[in-house]
Design an enzyme around this catalytic site. Structure first.
Site, mmCIF file in Angstrom:
data_model
loop_
_atom_site.group_PDB
_atom_site.id
_atom_site.type_symbol
_atom_site.label_atom_id
_atom_site.label_comp_id
_atom_site.label_asym_id
_atom_site.label_seq_id
_atom_site.Cartn_x
_atom_site.Cartn_y
_atom_site.Cartn_z
ATOM 1 N N GLY A 160 0.736 -1.063 -0.095
ATOM 2 C CA GLY A 160 0.029 -0.051 -0.102
ATOM 3 C C GLY A 160 0.836 1.226 0.344
ATOM 4 N N GLY A 215 8.951 -1.804 2.346
ATOM 5 C CA GLY A 215 8.358 -1.850 3.725
ATOM 6 C C GLY A 215 9.183 -0.937 4.619
ATOM 7 N N GLY A 248 -3.995 -4.797 1.480
ATOM 8 C CA GLY A 248 -4.588 -6.026 1.258
ATOM 9 C C GLY A 248 -5.276 -6.474 2.323
ATOM 10 N N GLY A 289 14.052 4.919 26.161
ATOM 11 C CA GLY A 289 14.220 3.512 25.848
ATOM 12 C C GLY A 289 15.771 3.507 25.370
ATOM 13 N N GLY A 333 17.349 0.964 23.602
ATOM 14 C CA GLY A 333 17.311 -0.098 22.836
ATOM 15 C C GLY A 333 18.126 0.043 21.587
ATOM 16 N N GLU A 377 16.096 5.104 30.535
ATOM 17 C CA GLU A 377 15.760 3.516 30.363
ATOM 18 C C GLU A 377 15.064 3.062 31.816
ATOM 19 O OE1 GLU A 377 15.857 1.057 28.137
ATOM 20 O OE2 GLU A 377 15.444 -0.316 29.906
ATOM 21 N N ARG A 423 8.660 -2.296 19.455
ATOM 22 C CA ARG A 423 7.794 -2.254 18.234
ATOM 23 C C ARG A 423 6.754 -3.534 18.520
ATOM 24 N NH1 ARG A 423 9.360 0.492 13.817
ATOM 25 N NH2 ARG A 423 7.774 -0.827 12.414
ATOM 26 N N HIS A 444 46.440 -10.124 7.300
ATOM 27 C CA HIS A 444 47.141 -9.253 8.219
ATOM 28 C C HIS A 444 47.406 -8.026 7.274
ATOM 29 C CE1 HIS A 444 49.257 -7.025 11.269
ATOM 30 N NE2 HIS A 444 50.269 -6.948 10.360
HETATM 31 P P1 NAI Z 1 14.083 -2.329 21.944
HETATM 32 O O1 NAI Z 1 13.109 -3.389 22.450
HETATM 33 O O2 NAI Z 1 15.393 -2.905 21.307
HETATM 34 O O3 NAI Z 1 14.321 -1.333 23.304
HETATM 35 C C1 NAI Z 1 13.290 -0.614 24.042
HETATM 36 C C2 NAI Z 1 13.729 -0.154 25.483
HETATM 37 O O4 NAI Z 1 13.061 0.846 25.925
HETATM 38 C C3 NAI Z 1 14.108 -1.244 26.322
HETATM 39 O O5 NAI Z 1 15.603 -1.098 26.793
HETATM 40 C C4 NAI Z 1 13.038 -0.975 27.553
HETATM 41 O O6 NAI Z 1 13.462 -1.522 28.474
HETATM 42 C C5 NAI Z 1 12.685 0.513 27.212
HETATM 43 N N1 NAI Z 1 11.683 0.868 28.032
HETATM 44 C C6 NAI Z 1 10.364 0.130 27.695
HETATM 45 N N2 NAI Z 1 9.495 1.045 28.435
HETATM 46 C C7 NAI Z 1 9.871 1.943 29.007
HETATM 47 C C8 NAI Z 1 9.643 2.930 29.995
HETATM 48 N N3 NAI Z 1 8.399 3.309 30.047
HETATM 49 N N4 NAI Z 1 10.745 4.048 30.139
HETATM 50 C C9 NAI Z 1 11.939 3.853 29.846
HETATM 51 N N5 NAI Z 1 12.209 2.819 29.184
HETATM 52 C C10 NAI Z 1 11.461 1.837 28.802
HETATM 53 O O7 NAI Z 1 13.151 -1.473 21.113
HETATM 54 P P2 NAI Z 1 13.382 -0.519 19.688
HETATM 55 O O8 NAI Z 1 14.895 0.138 20.000
HETATM 56 O O9 NAI Z 1 12.227 0.329 19.880
HETATM 57 O O10 NAI Z 1 13.589 -1.408 18.627
HETATM 58 C C11 NAI Z 1 12.153 -1.919 18.297
HETATM 59 C C12 NAI Z 1 12.680 -3.162 17.459
HETATM 60 O O11 NAI Z 1 13.287 -2.874 16.241
HETATM 61 C C13 NAI Z 1 13.760 -4.121 17.993
HETATM 62 O O12 NAI Z 1 13.044 -5.489 17.964
HETATM 63 C C14 NAI Z 1 14.997 -4.136 17.422
HETATM 64 O O13 NAI Z 1 15.583 -5.464 17.265
HETATM 65 C C15 NAI Z 1 14.400 -3.541 15.955
HETATM 66 N N6 NAI Z 1 15.390 -2.746 15.249
HETATM 67 C C16 NAI Z 1 16.636 -3.471 14.922
HETATM 68 C C17 NAI Z 1 17.745 -2.797 14.469
HETATM 69 C C18 NAI Z 1 18.944 -3.202 13.979
HETATM 70 O O14 NAI Z 1 18.880 -4.426 13.782
HETATM 71 N N7 NAI Z 1 20.139 -2.485 13.982
HETATM 72 C C19 NAI Z 1 17.620 -1.264 14.158
HETATM 73 C C20 NAI Z 1 16.292 -0.504 14.587
HETATM 74 C C21 NAI Z 1 15.358 -1.433 15.089
#
Ligand code: NAI
Length: 462
Positions: free
Chosen positions: A34, A40, A115, A176, A178, A199, A269, A441
């Site tokens: 869409g 994506g 879809g 967060g 993450g 965090e 997410r 190396h």
């Molecule tokens: P994440 O799950 O990696 O981290 C979220 C963080 O937010 C956690 O540390 C959690 O403890 C914290 N949190 C939750 N509630 C909170 C609160 N009320 N106050 C303070 N902290 C809080 O999620 P993120 O970074 O949003 O990524 C989402 C998804 O996207 C992940 O599954 C990630 O693997 C994927 N992603 C992967 C990438 C890569 O492989 N390089 C790049 C971007 C995203």
């Protein structure tokens, strides 16, 4: 309407890869998307654009911090934010057009629109209903916010808004620590923004090997990021230009406030399955909103499969791609397989952080008898020459069999280096197998070999 062997819903890395593999296996295939462009979240508002901004901001950092040391003198570049965003958009365009080209090459029909599945064997796109012997749902995920936070994608943003802010903010609060928070926090910190990360947990990057996470946080602090850990965000009050974040420290329940120009909400997410009609079809979902599948990516409804972020497992583009290929093979009557024990994870900060397999904490919890081989990039000549000696490689191997159980790298090109360990693990290699493999190396990869040597009689350069 046309009759298809397979219709894939969603053209992210899971969906478009599944569609290409289906077509390569001789199945008449269409893909529903869409958005204006294919690819994506990953290509349009995720992995690819964030990598462009990480690259550009890292170049600035190099110019400001390391050029003069190498005898490269002159004025440091200034930031033309509009041009940086245009460069990012150009990168997106090249990649999304690339998928369009691949669809044409493989004779995959792009069904433009959103879809839904009105009944088994049918996919509705706009007013058209298409027949499909098999349907693969690859609808991805969307940012999940917190109660008390309203996203406007201008002042209070998810990763989507953070990739196209009107201007570089003076102060940004990242909620967060993450992957998304630290990657985008790094971008803005390098561009001059004061970045404060709040965090909930007492460590950053939950799930990461503890030793790596600690070292990672130290390096980020050195780079200028600030952290408030063990803090639960309660609410965000925003005006048109400012926001106030209220949080409670978990250790004493005390309430605090912090102001910023922009707040990035990166607290995870959730699967995106809106409007597909899965409920009416009786498709089983988990409590977390994921589509339930068996180990062949089949849902409980025959002929409907699901892959990627909308099912269980890490929300990673490459995990979705692997599932896409394997699911296509299953549909074509072949043997599709994904080794979930060997899926690398990478954070594209500088230095990069990468991991595969089990962490030391997981091994301890499982009561495994393991050994650790570590090697610092301080002992790697190439890293030293390139101002990239922060970090280390850590290999975990079974104490009795020497089989590699996991690897954790923080350092230059960690996201690429990790793959030799992935291949080794796929082949059930021992640490000695890696240690006895000649490494050129001077390369960063010598640090991986040295860590493998450290699992045996010892590293040479440490
Ligand atoms: P994440 O799950 O990696 O981290 C979220 C963080 O937010 C956690 O540390 C959690 O403890 C914290 N949190 C939750 N509630 C909170 C609160 N009320 N106050 C303070 N902290 C809080 O999620 P993120 O970074 O949003 O990524 C989402 C998804 O996207 C992940 O599954 C990630 O693997 C994927 N992603 C992967 C990438 C890569 O492989 N390089 C790049 C971007 C995203």
């Amino acid at each position: 309407m046309a009759q298809y062997d397979v219709i894939v819903i969603g053209s992210g890395p899971g969906g478009y890869v599944a569609a290409i593999r289906c077509a390569q296996l001789g199945l008449k295939t269409a893909c529903v998307e869409g958005r204006e462009t294919l690819g994506g979240t990953c290509l349009n508002i995720g992995c690819i654009p964030s990598k462009a901004l990480l690259h550009a901001s890292h170049q600035l950092h190099e110019a400001e911090h390391n050029f003069a040391k190498m005898g490269l003198k002159g004025k440091s570049p200034s930031v033309d934010w509009k041009q940086m965003l245009a460069y990012k958009d150009d990168v997106i365009g090249q990649n999304t057009k690339g998928i369009e080209f691949l669809f044409k090459k493989n004779k995959i029909d792009w069904l433009k629109g959103w879809g839904s599945i009105p009944e088994v064997g049918k996919v509705k796109v706009g007013d058209d209903v298409h027949d499909a012997k098999n349907i693969i749902v690859a609808s991805g995920s969307e940012p999940s916010s917190l109660p008390g936070i309203e996203i406007d994608e201008k002042v209070v943003v998810t990763s989507t808004g953070a990739l196209e802010l009107g201007k570089i903010p003076k102060k940004m609060i990242v909620i967060g620590a993450g992957v998304i928070g630290l990657e985008l926090g790094s971008v803005y910190s390098r561009l001059g923004t004061e970045v404060e990360v709040i965090e909930f947990l007492d460590t950053i990057t939950p799930g990461m090997d503890g030793e790596v996470a600690k070292s990672f946080q130290k390096i980020l602090i050195k780079q200028g990021l600030k952290f408030t850990l063990g803090a639960a965000v309660q609410k965000v009050d925003a005006s048109k230009t400012k926001a106030k974040v209220t949080y409670k420290l978990r250790k004493d329940d005390s309430e605090h406030e912090m102001d910023a120009d922009v707040v990035l909400v990166s607290t995870g997410r959730r699967p995106y399955t809106d409007g597909l009609g899965l409920d009416a079809l009786g498709i089983e979902m988990s409590e977390r909103g994921q589509i339930k599948t068996n180990d062949q990516w089949q849902t409980n409804v025959k002929g409907i499969y699901a892959i990627g972020d909308c099912i269980d497992g890490p929300m990673l583009a490459h995990k979705a791609e692997d599932e896409g290929m394997a699911c296509a093979e299953v549909i074509a009557g072949k043997h599709g397989h994904v080794n979930y024990g060997v899926i690398p994870g990478v954070i594209y900060t500088h230095p990069e952080v990468a991991n595969v397999g089990m962490t030391e904490e997981q091994l301890k919890e499982a009561g495994r008898n393991y050994k650790v081989g570590k090697f610092s990039f301080m002992g790697n000549g190439r890293a030293k020459a390139n101002f990239a000696a922060d970090g280390f490689v850590k290999i975990l191997a079974d104490k009795d069999t020497d089989r590699i159980l996991g690897a954790h790298i923080i350092g230059p090109m960690a996201g690429d280096l990790i793959h030799e360990v992935c291949v080794a693990m796929e082949f059930g290699a021992s640490a000695e197998d890696l240690a006895l493999t000649c490494h050129a190396h001077p390369t960063y990869s010598e640090a991986v070999r040295e860590a493998a040597l450290a699992c045996g009689d010892g590293a040479i350069h440490m």
